[in-house]
Write a protein that holds these residues in place. Structure first.
Motif, short mmCIF file in Angstrom:
data_model
loop_
_atom_site.label_atom_id
_atom_site.label_comp_id
_atom_site.label_asym_id
_atom_site.label_seq_id
_atom_site.Cartn_x
_atom_site.Cartn_y
_atom_site.Cartn_z
N GLU A 152 0.95 -1.19 -0.12
CA GLU A 152 0.06 -0.24 -0.24
C GLU A 152 0.32 0.78 0.38
O GLU A 152 1.10 1.77 1.28
N ARG A 210 -7.74 -2.57 1.44
CA ARG A 210 -6.89 -0.23 1.53
C ARG A 210 -7.70 0.23 1.99
O ARG A 210 -7.93 1.04 0.94
N THR A 245 0.59 4.47 -0.34
CA THR A 245 -0.60 5.95 0.31
C THR A 245 0.60 7.33 -0.49
O THR A 245 -0.85 7.91 -0.93
N GLY A 302 -3.25 6.11 4.37
CA GLY A 302 -3.90 4.52 4.72
C GLY A 302 -3.52 3.62 6.04
O GLY A 302 -3.01 3.73 6.55
N PRO A 339 -0.80 11.59 2.03
CA PRO A 339 -1.56 11.44 2.30
C PRO A 339 -1.48 9.51 3.23
O PRO A 339 0.00 9.54 2.69
N SER A 367 -8.08 4.21 2.60
CA SER A 367 -7.80 5.93 2.15
C SER A 367 -7.98 6.32 3.53
O SER A 367 -9.59 6.35 3.91
#
Length: 281
Positions: A71, A100, A73, A118, A116, A102
């Protein structure tokens, strides 16, 4: 089952050199069943130490018998090449579902910096039964964003618990709907970027009246009379100013009878954080 959570600081040690092999050596010695890593990088030559290699691929390749869940992010392109930064989960046991998530990233004029964030969720066929293992790395710069992420994490936890209550697998449905069982029982881990005295931490463990399984700090449950071991600030790194705890395992209350141990491995200086280890039947 042994689960390890570690913010690996893209493998950059206190000498500002990147040694992914040192991260791999520590992990192999700890002999985990599930590995949850944060701050994994790929094609980030400008990061300290030059993180130009694909660390997601390096780490997944080093643990070939484990199923990887990647992942990144943060995904930024330079000269049409993706620069990735984020989380990685590796499981020796069979994974039956992956989600996954966010996490919120609300604009915050007081802290415009950030990235970002996650959270990986994997449903794992563990020896003691199916369990969700989730790993994340929350915002560091902005308290507003971090609290929004914690509130969303709590919402996602309620959502999973409620779906576990009302959902039954139905093999007659079309294949994309055949998700199988997703339990409320869960292990949350990662770098939460908050200390045990913070409002963020209190919000995470605060009881809810919505029917969700309560989340319990595994260290506090296992070591109620022992000072908390710091997970960052050791070995002379520039950050933080003093040793403190930023990395945690939170488990649902129903898993507490199966909790064997949770500890911090303080010896290694391969990252500015220390690996934390949870053993559960």
């Amino acid at each position: 089952m042994r689960v390890i959570s570690w913010n690996i600081h893209w493998g950059c040690g206190k000498d500002s050199r990147i040694r992914i092999h040192a991260i791999i050596d520590v992990l192999r010695k700890l002999n985990p069943d599930v590995i949850c890593l944060q701050e994994v990088a790929s094609n980030h030559a400008d990061l300290e130490g030059n993180a130009s290699a694909n660390q997601f691929r390096q780490l997944a390749g080093a643990f070939g018998g484990y199923q990887p869940v990647i992942e990144p992010t943060s995904e930024i392109y330079k000269n049409n090449m993706p620069r990735l930064f984020g989380n990685l989960l590796l499981s020796k046991f069979r994974i039956t579902q992956v989600h996954r998530h966010s996490l919120p990233w609300p604009p915050d004029a007081a802290s415009p910096a950030g990235m970002p964030r996650g959270m990986i969720e994997a449903v794992i066929d563990a020896p003691g039964g199916k369990v969700r293992v989730l790993t994340t790395h929350l915002e560091y710069h902005s308290p507003v964003q971090r609290m929004a992420q914690i509130r969303h994490l709590k919402y996602l936890h309620w959502e999973a618990c409620e779906r576990a209550r009302i959902f039954q697998p139905d093999p007659s449905l079309d294949p994309p709907y055949q998700l199988g069982y997703r339990p409320g029982s869960a292990i949350y881990c990662g770098d939460f970027n908050c200390t045990p005295e913070s409002d963020d931490y209190q919000a995470l463990i605060a009881p809810d009246d919505n029917g969700a399984l309560p989340l319990v700090d595994a260290w506090r449950h296992r070591h109620p009379a022992i000072a908390r071991a710091p997970t960052a600030g050791l070995h002379g790194f520039r950050w933080p100013e003093k040793a403190d705890c930023y990395d945690y395992f939170f488990v649902t209350q129903d898993l507490l009878p199966r909790l064997i141990e949770v500890e911090v491995q303080s010896e290694t200086s391969a990252s500015d954080h220390q690996p934390i280890v949870l053993d559960i039947t």
